[in-house]
Write a protein that holds these residues in place. Sequence first.
Motif, PDB file in Angstrom:
ATOM      1  N   LYS A  49       0.825  -1.216   0.000  1.00  0.00           N
ATOM      2  CA  LYS A  49       0.000   0.000   0.000  1.00  0.00           C
ATOM      3  C   LYS A  49       0.853   1.257   0.000  1.00  0.00           C
ATOM      4  CE  LYS A  49      -1.377  -1.989   3.817  1.00  0.00           C
ATOM      5  NZ  LYS A  49      -2.318  -2.444   4.814  1.00  0.00           N
ATOM      6  N   ASP A  79      -4.636  -6.061  -0.586  1.00  0.00           N
ATOM      7  CA  ASP A  79      -5.045  -5.657   0.757  1.00  0.00           C
ATOM      8  C   ASP A  79      -6.518  -6.059   0.916  1.00  0.00           C
ATOM      9  OD1 ASP A  79      -4.593  -4.529   3.183  1.00  0.00           O
ATOM     10  OD2 ASP A  79      -4.208  -2.495   2.463  1.00  0.00           O
ATOM     11  N   SER A  80      -6.863  -6.715   2.029  1.00  0.00           N
ATOM     12  CA  SER A  80      -8.186  -7.354   2.128  1.00  0.00           C
ATOM     13  C   SER A  80      -9.332  -6.347   1.985  1.00  0.00           C
ATOM     14  CB  SER A  80      -8.307  -8.093   3.462  1.00  0.00           C
ATOM     15  OG  SER A  80      -8.070  -7.209   4.529  1.00  0.00           O
ATOM     16  N   GLU A  81      -9.166  -5.144   2.556  1.00  0.00           N
ATOM     17  CA  GLU A  81     -10.240  -4.143   2.504  1.00  0.00           C
ATOM     18  C   GLU A  81     -10.471  -3.697   1.056  1.00  0.00           C
ATOM     19  OE1 GLU A  81      -7.576  -4.081   4.337  1.00  0.00           O
ATOM     20  OE2 GLU A  81      -8.249  -4.183   6.411  1.00  0.00           O
ATOM     21  N   ASN A  98      -2.089   2.074   9.965  1.00  0.00           N
ATOM     22  CA  ASN A  98      -2.404   1.221   8.817  1.00  0.00           C
ATOM     23  C   ASN A  98      -3.709   1.647   8.156  1.00  0.00           C
ATOM     24  OD1 ASN A  98      -2.136  -1.157   7.116  1.00  0.00           O
ATOM     25  ND2 ASN A  98      -3.818  -2.022   8.291  1.00  0.00           N
ATOM     26  N   LYS A  99      -4.706   2.024   8.964  1.00  0.00           N
ATOM     27  CA  LYS A  99      -5.999   2.386   8.374  1.00  0.00           C
ATOM     28  C   LYS A  99      -5.885   3.716   7.638  1.00  0.00           C
ATOM     29  CE  LYS A  99      -7.897  -0.580   8.833  1.00  0.00           C
ATOM     30  NZ  LYS A  99      -8.090  -1.778   8.004  1.00  0.00           N
ATOM     31  N   GLU A 131      -4.560   2.936   4.421  1.00  0.00           N
ATOM     32  CA  GLU A 131      -5.583   2.289   3.581  1.00  0.00           C
ATOM     33  C   GLU A 131      -6.620   3.284   3.056  1.00  0.00           C
ATOM     34  OE1 GLU A 131      -5.129  -2.192   5.359  1.00  0.00           O
ATOM     35  OE2 GLU A 131      -7.015  -1.163   5.720  1.00  0.00           O
TER      36      GLU A 131
HETATM   37 MG    MG Z   1      -5.643  -4.228   5.150  1.00  0.00          MG
END
Ligand code: MG
Length: 381
Positions: free
Chosen positions: A122, A147-149, A214-215, A218
């Motif tokens: 990311k 990235d899962s999201e 991290n968020k 993201e």
């Molecule tokens: Mg993630």
Amino acid sequence: MVKKIALLGASGSIGQSTLQVVREQSRRMQISIACAHRNSKALFDLAAEFKVPAVIVTDDQLKASLTDVPAGTKVYFGESELLRILKGTEYDLALNAISGSAGLTTTMAVLETGKTLALANKESLVMAGHLVKVLQARHGSKIIPVDSEHSAIFQAIGSHPAKEIARVHITASGGAFRTLPLRDFNKITVEQALKHPNWDMGAKVTLDSATMFNKALEVMEAHWLFDLDWDQVSAVIHPQSVIHSLVEFIDGSLLAQMSVPDMKLPILYALSYPERHHSRLVKTDLAKLATLTFEEIDPQRYPLFYLGVEAGRRGGLLPTVANAANEAALRLFREKKIGFNGIGELVRQAVETEENVANPDLETILSSNRTTYERVISAWQ
Ligand code: MG
Ligand code: NDP
């Protein structure tokens, strides 16, 4: 058709999960290039198992000391060799799972070839989203999020046009300290911060989950990947990590993508896209999930989330500065030179003091990344 994959960051957490996917899907996928930074043992093991013709050890100081190279595999050393091979070798898709800012140059090299990039790194988009968009447009290269999201958002959007999307909701577990009293934050140890409640991941992203930086990364990643305005990207805590994110459409409908938390699923999707392949790797038993809950992100508990998003909104060099200061602060925290609360303080100081430059080129970004990192580290020597 067998898909030929260049696996970048093969020795890491995402790299090793990718190998489990390729092992199961071996009739449809093979590894044709793999790289690691220093972990030559993992690299040579996978080269032997998957019969990989070319591997790259990016830390060229290891050149003299390496033995046990598997027969049939050619070994290269150094980042410049990696970039040369990525630009000059046949493969169908590169999965970039190099951690942190070190993944930026490889992202750019893959995009220049016009090939498909499955992107776990990311930080590439955080630091140089504007340059990535230009390269994509110029070379027609496609990015599939890992990235899962972002995989969830990508899947939920499907073929809907941008004008039908109201906003996206990125879910966050809340990390290791969601319920820890704030007065105990100054006692947090490195070992506690490295234990994620739901996901099994590499050290850096696990620590970034505890601070929720991290968020913030993201949110920036979603802004660039899906061409969304900042106000169209929101984040919410969902402690069970079963809903991986949601897309809200203009009619008020919300589409979510769900599974038990396991990175093999978004990796499989990125590697099999636009198809779906049969797999036994991740199965979700709905009856066992019990409850799914949501919470607001508390600014006192997670100041780095808000600081990071603000750096993203202001743009230019600030996302690079915030990210580099965070990487340096994480190193200092892991070396026990600063406490957990110190991570946010160092990032704030860097964002407030480093000079911003609008629309920076790659050289300026890489230089700011280096100097910010060094400045944060040297202030503590
Ligand atoms: Mg993630
Ligand atoms: P790891 O730390 O487990 O692995 C990192 C990989 O990158 C290793 O192969 C490492 O090689 C390599 N690497 C490290 N430094 C360099 C460098 N300077 N040059 C080239 N290669 C380098 O990380 P993760 O697998 O956890 O994460 C990888 C990326 O994916 C990150 O950007 C992360 O944010 C993202 N991501 C990870 C998730 C996860 O579940 N782990 C989830 C979503 C996104 P070596 O082992 O030899 O040091």
